[in-house]
Scaffold this active site. Structure first.
Site, mmCIF file in Angstrom:
data_model
loop_
_atom_site.group_PDB
_atom_site.id
_atom_site.type_symbol
_atom_site.label_atom_id
_atom_site.label_comp_id
_atom_site.label_asym_id
_atom_site.label_seq_id
_atom_site.Cartn_x
_atom_site.Cartn_y
_atom_site.Cartn_z
ATOM 1 N N GLY A 31 19.969 -7.368 -33.865
ATOM 2 C CA GLY A 31 20.386 -6.333 -34.170
ATOM 3 C C GLY A 31 20.602 -5.867 -34.954
ATOM 4 C CG HIS A 37 16.457 -6.683 -37.710
ATOM 5 N ND1 HIS A 37 17.410 -6.903 -38.621
ATOM 6 C CD2 HIS A 37 16.192 -7.925 -37.805
ATOM 7 C CE1 HIS A 37 17.583 -7.149 -38.323
ATOM 8 N NE2 HIS A 37 17.475 -8.300 -37.969
ATOM 9 C CD GLN A 61 21.767 -17.509 -32.318
ATOM 10 O OE1 GLN A 61 20.826 -16.996 -31.766
ATOM 11 N NE2 GLN A 61 21.063 -16.874 -33.645
ATOM 12 N N GLY A 147 11.027 -14.421 -39.248
ATOM 13 C CA GLY A 147 11.275 -13.564 -40.006
ATOM 14 C C GLY A 147 11.243 -14.639 -40.940
ATOM 15 C CD GLN A 153 15.585 -18.094 -36.510
ATOM 16 O OE1 GLN A 153 16.736 -18.094 -35.543
ATOM 17 N NE2 GLN A 153 15.480 -16.752 -36.260
#
Ligand code: AMP
Length: 280
Positions: A31, A37, A61, A147, A153
């Site tokens: 968010g 995003h 995380q 992304g 990640q």
């Protein structure tokens, strides 16, 4: 656009769409949406029938000394941005529904999670892979967009999808930047005006690296030293890591590999930890 909070409900909805042969795309986020995003949402919108945005600040995380309790939120703003991007479903569960009191199952990727951000944030990627695996089971996507700003990640999640035979197309989207070069991030909102200027040392290092490579410099040790010196010149910056790794394996690189050399850096600007990277 519908808002769903219950995990079981989003799963039922998605299983119904799968039965009707509709393609589902998911964009997992925490968010406080920004242009980065929204770019993922638009990319995903163009390629699937049903677009799902997940909004969830995933507690597993965050390390015990990290910013979980002060992570920025703006639900009304996020919902109106999601509407503009053509999102069909926003899944925004409560932490207690994703991790009930008796929760004890985790998904963990090996070696790849031990370097770069994984070395400075122990347990971080275990939290990321666990929540994304859960979101994938709940939303049953054909594709998912992430992304490349969070390069490690994305690499770790692609590995999880491959190793666990998940039938999901993983799409990596280039980093969206502010006009002065700073990579967009929800955490940029922590920066005061002085820190905001100091934060440019990350994107400047990337630009400097591109320039040096263009000039023909390929000695990674030398490049690392030059880039570190410039970051250290910034009084508000404290280096976490500045390094070169193979963009496919994330293993350290001794010599330049054209098109496959990932330059990644993490720098604290005041108390805010920022990351950036480029593949050269
Ligand atoms: P976050 O909400 O920070 O967990 O990010 C959710 C998704 O947005 C992740 O896949 C991020 O990599 C991606 N993302 C964050 N910042 C950017 C950016 N500046 N450009 C492109 N994607 C981004």
């Amino acid at each position: 656009m519908k808002i769903v909070k219950q995990p079981r409900l989003i799963q039922q909805i998605c299983l119904q769409f799968r039965k009707k042969n509709k393609t589902i795309g998911v964009v997992p986020t925490m968010g406080f949406l920004h242009e980065g995003h929204l770019t993922l949402l638009k990319k995903c919108r163009a390629k699937c029938d049903i677009l799902i945005l997940t909004l969830f600040i995933n507690p597993t995380q965050f390390g015990p000394k990290e910013d979980l309790s002060r992570y920025p939120t703006d639900i009304p703003g996020d919902l109106s941005k999601a509407r503009v991007c053509g999102v069909d479903y926003v899944f925004m569960p409560k932490a207690r529904d994703m991790y009930p009191a008796d929760y004890q199952t985790f998904v963990e990727v090996g070696e790849m999670t031990q370097t770069l951000c994984g070395a400075s944030r122990p347990g971080h990627f275990k939290g990321v892979t666990t929540i994304v695996a859960k979101l994938f089971h709940l939303t049953q996507p054909d594709m998912a967009c992430f992304g490349l700003k969070d390069f490690q990640q994305f690499a770790v999640l692609k590995k999880m999808v491959k190793d666990l035979n998940m039938p999901i197309k993983m799409v990596g989207v280039p980093t969206v930047r502010e006009s002065d070069g700073l990579a967009k991030s929800s955490r940029n909102s922590y920066l005061n005006s002085g820190e905001r200027v100091a934060a440019l040392c990350l994107s400047k290092a990337i630009q400097q690296l591109k320039d040096e490579i263009k000039k023909g410099e390929t000695d990674l040790k030398k490049l690392e030293e030059t880039l570190k010196i410039n970051i250290l010149k910034e009084p508000l910056a404290q280096m976490d890591y500045v390094t070169f790794v193979d963009s496919e394996t994330l293993k350290p690189l001794q010599t330049y590999k054209k098109g496959k050399t990932l330059f990644a850096l993490a720098v604290f600007i005041g108390k805010t930890r920022l990351i950036d990277n480029v593949v050269v």
